[in-house]
Design an enzyme around this catalytic site. Sequence first.
Site, short mmCIF file in Angstrom:
data_model
loop_
_atom_site.label_atom_id
_atom_site.label_comp_id
_atom_site.label_asym_id
_atom_site.label_seq_id
_atom_site.Cartn_x
_atom_site.Cartn_y
_atom_site.Cartn_z
N LEU A 195 0.86 -1.16 -0.04
CA LEU A 195 0.03 -0.03 0.06
C LEU A 195 0.91 1.22 -0.01
CD1 LEU A 195 -2.48 -1.04 2.62
CD2 LEU A 195 -2.36 -1.87 0.37
N GLY A 252 5.32 5.63 -2.61
CA GLY A 252 6.01 7.00 -2.49
C GLY A 252 7.40 6.76 -2.29
N VAL A 253 8.01 7.55 -1.47
CA VAL A 253 9.24 7.62 -1.24
C VAL A 253 9.88 6.08 -0.30
CG1 VAL A 253 11.31 8.35 0.26
CG2 VAL A 253 9.65 9.96 -0.71
N VAL A 254 9.29 5.76 0.34
CA VAL A 254 9.38 4.32 1.08
C VAL A 254 8.74 3.30 0.35
CG1 VAL A 254 9.30 3.11 3.35
CG2 VAL A 254 9.51 5.63 3.33
N GLU A 258 9.52 -1.93 12.43
CA GLU A 258 11.01 -1.66 12.59
C GLU A 258 11.07 -0.44 11.75
OE1 GLU A 258 14.05 -1.29 14.26
OE2 GLU A 258 14.13 -3.53 14.26
N VAL A 291 10.53 3.51 13.47
CA VAL A 291 11.65 4.19 14.62
C VAL A 291 12.94 4.19 14.04
CG1 VAL A 291 12.52 4.37 16.91
CG2 VAL A 291 10.01 3.38 16.48
N GLY A 327 15.40 18.30 1.22
CA GLY A 327 14.41 16.99 1.26
C GLY A 327 14.50 16.38 2.71
N ARG A 351 -2.49 6.14 -5.57
CA ARG A 351 -3.53 6.74 -6.10
C ARG A 351 -3.59 7.01 -7.48
NH1 ARG A 351 -2.60 12.03 -1.97
NH2 ARG A 351 -1.94 10.50 -0.73
N LYS A 394 7.62 8.32 18.18
CA LYS A 394 8.72 7.04 17.98
C LYS A 394 9.11 6.69 19.56
CE LYS A 394 10.68 8.68 13.83
NZ LYS A 394 11.45 9.87 13.33
#
Lengths: 433, 433
Positions: free
Chosen positions: A9, A12-14, A129, A132, A187, A45, A205
Site C-alpha cells: 500500500l 511513495g518514497v519508502v 521496525e 523508529v 528534502g 492513488r 517514536k
Amino acid sequence: MEPIKVGLLGLGVVGGGTWNVLRRNAEEIGRRAGRQIEIVRVAVRDVAKARAKVGADVQITDDAFEVVRDPQIDIVVELIGGVTLARELLLEAIAHGKHVVTANKALLAMHGTEIFEAASRKGVMITFEAAVAGGIPIIKAIREGLTANRIEWVAGIINGTTNYILSEMRTNKLTFAQALQQAQQLGYAEADPTADIQGIDAAQKLTLLASMAFGIPVQFSKAYIEGITQLSDEDLETAQYLGYRIKLLGITRRRAQGIELRVHPTLVPANSILANVEDAMNAVLVNGDAVGQTLYYGKGAGEEPTASAVVADLIDVTRLHTADPGQRVPHLAFQPDAMADIPILPIDEVVSSYYLRMMVDDVPGVLADIARELSNAGISIGSMIQQPSEQGYARLVFLTHSAQEQAVNRAIASIESMPFMRSQVTRLRVEEF
Amino acid sequence: MEPIKVGLLGLGVVGGGTWNVLRRNAEEIGRRAGRQIEIVRVAVRDVAKARAKVGADVQITDDAFEVVRDPQIDIVVELIGGVTLARELLLEAIAHGKHVVTANKALLAMHGTEIFEAASRKGVMITFEAAVAGGIPIIKAIREGLTANRIEWVAGIINGTTNYILSEMRTNKLTFAQALQQAQQLGYAEADPTADIQGIDAAQKLTLLASMAFGIPVQFSKAYIEGITQLSDEDLETAQYLGYRIKLLGITRRRAQGIELRVHPTLVPANSILANVEDAMNAVLVNGDAVGQTLYYGKGAGEEPTASAVVADLIDVTRLHTADPGQRVPHLAFQPDAMADIPILPIDEVVSSYYLRMMVDDVPGVLADIARELSNAGISIGSMIQQPSEQGYARLVFLTHSAQEQAVNRAIASIESMPFMRSQVTRLRVEEF
C-alpha cells in the site's frame, strides 16, 4: 518453495525504496530467507504512474481495500501514512488474516493498543521496525537483543530533520529559519514541518520505544512534547561555551514513581557520543542493568534506509508466518498478558538537571538573591557563569544538579518576580547520562 | 508452562554473570519470554565453590559430559572456553539433541563449519551472540536486522583490551608496556595477553562477522592478523598530528575479486565515530547497500554485558526450540545450501590507504627520489609532512591514496634500498570509511 506474496500500500518514497531493494537484492534476500518475497499487488492513488515503475506482472489498483482483502496475499505492507484510512486498512487486513509490516509511527503511537490487540486475537504479526529510526534495527535490539535486561532508560536522537537543523545552527551559525529552509531544500524537512520541529514525530517514536522497553501500553497522549522552535542562537552558543551541545532528545526513564516520557531540547556534554551525532543521523542510547549503555546509530530516514527496515521485517514475517504465535516475539516485547500498568509521570514530576539563563541588573546582591531562591527550593547549583552585557545588564547562566521540574518552575517564578530581573528565565534541561 | 531447563558448563566470569542475570531479572525475563528459564544443572571444576553460589536446588557435577547427555536438559550453555574439550562437549550436546548457547569465539572460528553442520543435521540451534562484542547485539543486527542489504563491509573495534591500551597510550602518554600492565591490573587484560594484543581474539570475532555478512564459510586460518605490539608512541603522536587516531580494527570487505579479512592497527580520522570509541568499549560499523552505515556500540566484555548476550540467546532459543528449523534464522545468516564460495583475498591483494614513515638524510633530491618510486609503483600521494630531526636527518611521513598492498610493499623495498635512508619504512594502513 512458492514465493511469499506481498501487497504493497503506497509507492511513495519508502514504498518505492522497498520495491527497489526487494528487486535489486532478490538473490541475496532469497539466500538468507530461503524463500523469494514477491510484491504481487500495489495500491496507489495514481495507477498510471505506478505502472511505469512496477511492470506488467504486478496488479495495480487505486483501491487499497482490494489489496488487504485479496486471498492470495500473505503480507500487507502499509506505507501510505496518516491515521484514519491507514487504521481502517490495517484492521481490515488483520481481519482477513494478513500479517502487516508498517512504517506508520503516528498510527501505532495513537492506535497501537487497538491494532496490536486485534492482531493478537487473529494470530497475525504487526512489525514496525521502519517506524523508529529508519534503517537502524533499534526495535529488534530492544525487543530481542536486550531481553536479558531490566531496561533503565532510553534516550535518542530520533528525528533527523531537527538534528540537521540544530547541527547547521551550531556549526554554520544559521538561524533556525535559515536552517529549516535549507533542510526543506535538501528534502530533509517536509513542506509542512510541524510534526518534526514541534517534536511530535519524535514523541510518537519514543512512545513506541518506551512501551517495548518497559512493557507498558502505548500512551502517546501522555508524552511531554517540546520542539526546537523556541531555541535561540544565544542558547546554542552558550551551551557550547559551557561544554555542551543542544540536541532534541526523546528520553524515557523508569523511576520509582513511574515512567518519564518526554521530548525536548537537551544539553548534553560536547564529548558525549550523542552530542557527536550530527546532520540528519539518528542514534538511540539504551541503558540496561546487565549490559550497561549500548548505542545504535545510522540514517533515521530516507528511501532505502527505511526500506531496509521494511524488508528486514518482511523476511522476519516470512520466516515466522506459519509459526505458533508463542514462537514469535510479542508485538511490544512483553507478553500481552504481562504488560504493566506503570503510570507515565507528568512533566512536573520529571527529574533532570537544568540550564537557567537570565538577564539582570549588574548591581550587588543579585547573585545572592537568586542563589538563595534556588537553595530554598532545594535546587543545588552545579556551576554558574556571569557575563557583562550592554546597558549595565549582566547575563547569568546557572547549571543545576538534579532537581524535580516543579521545584525548578516554582523557583523560576519567584526569581522572575524579583526587581532586578531584565528578562524572563530561559530554562533548558541538561542530561549527563 | 514448564520452565525450560538449562545445563550450564562453567561458572566463571560469564557463567557467574549469566547465573546472576537470570535470577535477578527472572520476573522481567518471564514477562518477555512467556516462560521461565531455569538452570537445573551446572558443570564446574570446583564443586564445593559452585555449591556456595548456586544453592541446593541445582545439581552440580565436575563431569560436563553428564550435563550434555542429561535427558531433562533442553539447552546447554557452554562457557568453559578453549577449543578441545569444548568442541567435544558441543558435538556431544548436539548429538543428544540439545540446543547450544555459547560465547566461544575461538571454537566457532576454528571449528564452526563442523559444529554448524552437525547442528543443522540434528535440527538444533547454536547461538553465539556473546562470542562477538559482548552485550552488543551485533550478530542479531547482521543476521536479522540488516537482511535487506547486500553488505559491503564491516569494520569494528572488537577487542576491548587493545582499545583500552591504545586509548591510554594516546591520552595519558603511557608506553605500550605501561598501558598493558594497567589493563592487567584493571582486569581488562589476562595474565597471558597474547590473544588480545596479537589481534587473534579480534580475528576470531571478525571471521564470524564476515561469514554472516557475506554468506561464506568460517575461515579463520585465512584471516590476516597483525597486533598492536609493534606500535610506537611516535606513530600514535604522528597520527594525532595528522588528524588521525590509531585503532586496532577488524575489517572485512567485499571486493570484486574476493573478500578482505584483516585485523591490524589502522589510522582513522580523529573526528570519525570509530576514532571516538575509547577505553575498553567496542563498536562495529556495518555498511549495507540500502541502509548505508549503521553503528553498534557498547561494552564488549565483562561479566554482565556478556551475560546479557547469553541470556538473550537463551530467550531466543526458548521461543523457537519447538519451531521448524526453517522458521529459525540460519546459523550463519544465510541458508546452509546458499553459502557462497568467494575466496578470501591474501593480504597482498588488499586495497587500502597507507601511512609511511621514514628517516632520511636531510639532503636535496631525497623527496623527489621517493616520490618517483611511489609514482612508478602507481601509488598516489595524498599528503606529506617533513620534520627536521637530530643529526641532520629528516623525518618524512606520507599518506597515500588507495593502493594495493603488494604495490606498496614493492615500493617500500625499493625505497629502503636507497642510499639516503636512515631507517626502515614504518607502514600502517589508513581507512577513511
